[in-house]
Design an enzyme around this catalytic site. Structure first.
Site, PDB file in Angstrom:
ATOM      1  N   ASP A 289       0.823  -1.216   0.000  1.00 22.09           N
ATOM      2  CA  ASP A 289       0.000   0.000   0.000  1.00 22.09           C
ATOM      3  C   ASP A 289       0.856   1.264   0.000  1.00 22.09           C
ATOM      4  O   ASP A 289       0.698   2.154   0.841  1.00 22.09           O
ATOM      5  CB  ASP A 289      -0.953  -0.007   1.200  1.00 22.09           C
TER       6      ASP A 289
ATOM      7  N   HIS B  31       2.294 -10.109 -10.481  1.00 21.11           N
ATOM      8  CA  HIS B  31       3.443 -11.027 -10.478  1.00 21.11           C
ATOM      9  C   HIS B  31       4.241 -10.887  -9.188  1.00 21.11           C
ATOM     10  O   HIS B  31       4.645 -11.889  -8.587  1.00 21.11           O
ATOM     11  CB  HIS B  31       4.340 -10.737 -11.684  1.00 21.11           C
TER      12      HIS B  31
ATOM     13  N   HIS C 239      17.906  -3.350 -13.925  1.00 21.25           N
ATOM     14  CA  HIS C 239      16.695  -3.062 -13.152  1.00 21.25           C
ATOM     15  C   HIS C 239      16.797  -3.600 -11.727  1.00 21.25           C
ATOM     16  O   HIS C 239      16.109  -3.119 -10.831  1.00 21.25           O
ATOM     17  CB  HIS C 239      15.454  -3.626 -13.856  1.00 21.25           C
TER      18      HIS C 239
ATOM     19  N   TYR D  63       6.191 -16.585 -12.915  1.00 20.32           N
ATOM     20  CA  TYR D  63       5.991 -16.069 -14.274  1.00 20.32           C
ATOM     21  C   TYR D  63       5.735 -17.195 -15.270  1.00 20.32           C
ATOM     22  O   TYR D  63       5.051 -16.988 -16.278  1.00 20.32           O
ATOM     23  CB  TYR D  63       7.107 -15.110 -14.699  1.00 20.32           C
TER      24      TYR D  63
ATOM     25  N   ARG E  12      10.922 -22.712 -20.274  1.00 20.29           N
ATOM     26  CA  ARG E  12      11.444 -21.344 -20.372  1.00 20.29           C
ATOM     27  C   ARG E  12      11.861 -21.036 -21.803  1.00 20.29           C
ATOM     28  O   ARG E  12      11.544 -19.971 -22.346  1.00 20.29           O
ATOM     29  CB  ARG E  12      12.638 -21.183 -19.429  1.00 20.29           C
TER      30      ARG E  12
END
EC number: 3.1.5.-
Length: 622
Positions: free
Chosen positions: A116, A146, A212, A295, A346
């Site tokens: 939140d 995810h 990232h 995923y 994959r």
């Protein structure tokens, strides 16, 4: 009247450590002092004899207490009640989510304080599969769901290990830290997920080695600071700063520079005795982690592709074994085939969806639009400073405002400075895409850089076959190199997996590929080289395909699948291509002859031979 036993007072330092949530640092004597203070002196000696420290208190169950020698059920329940008072972690109500992949899942209330926040809610507006959504209509899911799934599965795996092996002394703080790491591991993703860090940033900032994962750590620090979550974490019994360090290490690896001595433990958040905890969220050792589990299931569900890996089965067989002084998550030897299937899944996802030729060129076009718009997009960050799309990664307040919405911001703009970028995005919306003219491979993997791709485009422009109409320049071509592997480049990831046998579940073993099947891949990585043409009229496309075939011949790349169709006058000139085809045909002919030859049939020249299978030995009927 029955004499009441006077309850001794708990040591002052012990009380202080309880209030600070640091009871897991107690030694055996601290544990005994606490139990006596709770009126449990009758059972304190058992805890002392078993060497129970504070780190193991919250891991104890009724079954553990019974094995230790606490026979009366009432006593066991009383002890558990007293132990639960040490931390609010095990007594607070859980939050229930209804997830389409995992069903009804429960998350600890501390995790909600992270969910939140504006920084986490930002993930609602970043597509999990980026531009793939523009090819697969069902792939509309986002990083938000995810991340919740990974946080949930992280808790499932650690709790399963704790129930199966209480001797690991996995604390409630350990479980929460692993769940928070799973929850926050993708905070650093930019617009369109991997398109941003894999395509846009390398072109916008070629000198930077930005990932990232690093941005996720920076965004995590920003989230904790601006939302005042350190106090909340302390309230829930977390240890700071150790637990914060542990969470960030799970996301991005060791926070300090690499240790030269490989035998030295590189992490600070948890000791080497709990090394297995670093293999749950992002497993750097072999790639088997809960991130993939979620995923796989979630992407397959939304893409409409069958998922062949069942993480529930892995949970049933996962256990921790020691290998060279470090503890690793292992699975049963009989599961090795399923793990190969997992990595094959994959690879299939990459071939069928993630690296789809149309999805890739859509992301390439979005990247081009973002690069043209970059200097003209203004994002306000901390202290009122203004950033662009590419510079927003330097400031987490600015970066937290960067989501997929940037696409619509450019598309619906009206300023002349964004006209070029706007035109590219309008072409995407109207499906006026660059066309793929062919795909090939190299015999050996090539080190690819942005400069190499530009050089190849120039080579393509010079590869005009004799008699081909139309002239194409380097700017008309887009060269894309796609890396396909099992997650560890050229290496077989199963070589880094340890297994255990039913006969001795404490001993870790390795299983070689030859022990599994002869049908498994010989190579675990390859490169696909795709060429696109920006001109989409029929004449230009026909010419571009011939340019491409000629370039493949000059470069000694493999023949395009439709090479004989699009350039029948060129392919016969490449002797190597036809030599390989002749070899394949000879191999097929030999195989066909072996299949048609009669087996175990006597042959005699010039006469038919009939064999009676039931005749006496030595007799022949002619």
């Amino acid at each position: 009247m029955e004499n009441r036993i006077k309850r001794p007072r708990v040591d002052g330092e012990c009380v202080k450590s309880i209030n600070n949530g640091e009871f897991d640092r107690w030694d055996v004597e601290d544990t005994v002092a606490y139990l006596r203070g709770e009126g449990l002196q009758e059972w304190a000696q058992i805890f002392k004899d078993n060497g129970i420290t504070g780190a193991g208190l919250l891991c104890l169950t009724e079954a553990h207490l019974e094995k230790m020698g606490v026979s009366p059920l009432g006593a066991r329940l009383h002890i558990l009640h007293c132990l639960q008072k040490l931390s609010q972690i095990s007594t607070e109500p859980m939050k229930v989510f209804n997830d389409p992949i995992h069903g009804h899942i429960e998350l600890h209330p501390l995790l909600l304080h992270f969910i939140d926040t504006p920084q986490f809610q930002r993930l609602r507006h970043i597509k999990q599969l980026g531009g793939t959504y523009l090819v697969f209509p069902g792939a509309s899911h986002n990083r938000f769901e995810h991340s919740i799934g990974v946080g949930y599965l992280a808790g499932c795996l650690v709790k399963a290990l704790n129930e199966r092996q209480p001797e690991l002394f996995i604390t409630k703080q350990d479980i929460l830290c692993v769940q928070i790491a799973g929850l926050c591991h993708d905070l650093g993703h930019g617009p369109f997920s991997h398109m941003f860090d894999g395509m846009f940033i390398p072109k916008a900032r070629p000198a930077d080695k930005w990932k990232h994962e690093i941005a996720s750590v920076q965004m995590f620090d920003h989230l904790v600071e601006v939302n005042g979550l350190e106090a909340v974490m302390l309230h829930h019994g977390m240890r700071l700063p150790e637990d914060l360090i542990f969470i960030k290490e799970q996301i991005a690896g060791p926070l300090e520079s690499a240790v030269l001595d490989q035998s030295q433990w590189p992490y600070k958040g948890r000791p080497v005795e709990k090394s297995f905890l670093y293999e749950v969220v992002a497993n750097k050792r072999n790639g088997i982690d809960v991130d993939k589990w979620d995923y796989f299931a979630r992407d397959c569900y939304h893409l409409g592709i069958q998922n062949n890996f069942d993480y529930q089965r892995f949970l049933r067989f996962a256990r921790v074994c020691e290998v060279k002084g470090r503890k690793h998550i292992c699975t049963r030897d009989k599961e090795v085939g399923n793990l190969y299937d997992m990595f094959h899944t994959r690879n299939c996802l990459h071939r069928r969806a993630y690296q789809h030729k149309v999805g890739n060129i859509i992301e390439t076009m979005i990247t081009e639009a973002f690069l043209k718009a970059d200097p003209h997009i203004q994002i306000q960050g901390s202290s009122g400073r203004i950033f662009t799309i590419s510079s927003a990664i330097e400031d987490m307040e600015a970066y937290s405002k960067l989501t997929d919405h940037i696409f619509e911001q450019i598309l619906y703009s009206s300023g002349p400075e964004l006209s070029e970028a706007r035109a590219i995005l309008q072409n995407i919306i109207c499906r006026r895409l660059y066309k793929c003219v062919g795909q090939t491979t190299s015999e050996t993997n090539v080190d690819v850089s942005q400069e190499k791709l530009l050089d190849w485009a120039k080579e393509l422009a010079r590869s005009k076959p004799t008699g081909t109409e139309g002239n194409l320049i380097a700017e008309d071509f887009v060269v894309s190199v796609i890396h396909m592997d099992y997650g560890m480049k050229e290496k077989n990831p199963i070589n880094n997996v340890h297994f255990y046998c039913k006969n001795d579940p404490t001993k870790a073993i390795k299983i070689h590929k030859k022990q599994v099947s002869k049908l498994l891949p010989e190579r675990f990585a390859e490169q696909l080289i795709r060429v696109y043409c920006k001109k989409t009229d029929d004449k230009s496309l026909e010419a571009a395909k011939k340019y491409f075939v000629q370039w493949c011949m000059d470069r000694n790349f493999t023949k395009p699948q439709d090479g004989d169709i699009i350039a029948p006058e060129l392919t016969p000139l490449k002797q190597d291509w036809h030599a390989r085809e002749d070899e394949d045909e000879e191999e097929e002919e030999k195989h066909r002859q072996n299949q048609t030859l009669p087996h175990h049939t006597p042959q005699r020249t010039g006469r038919n031979v009939k064999v009676d299978l039931f005749q006496a030995r030595g007799e022949t009927k002619l």
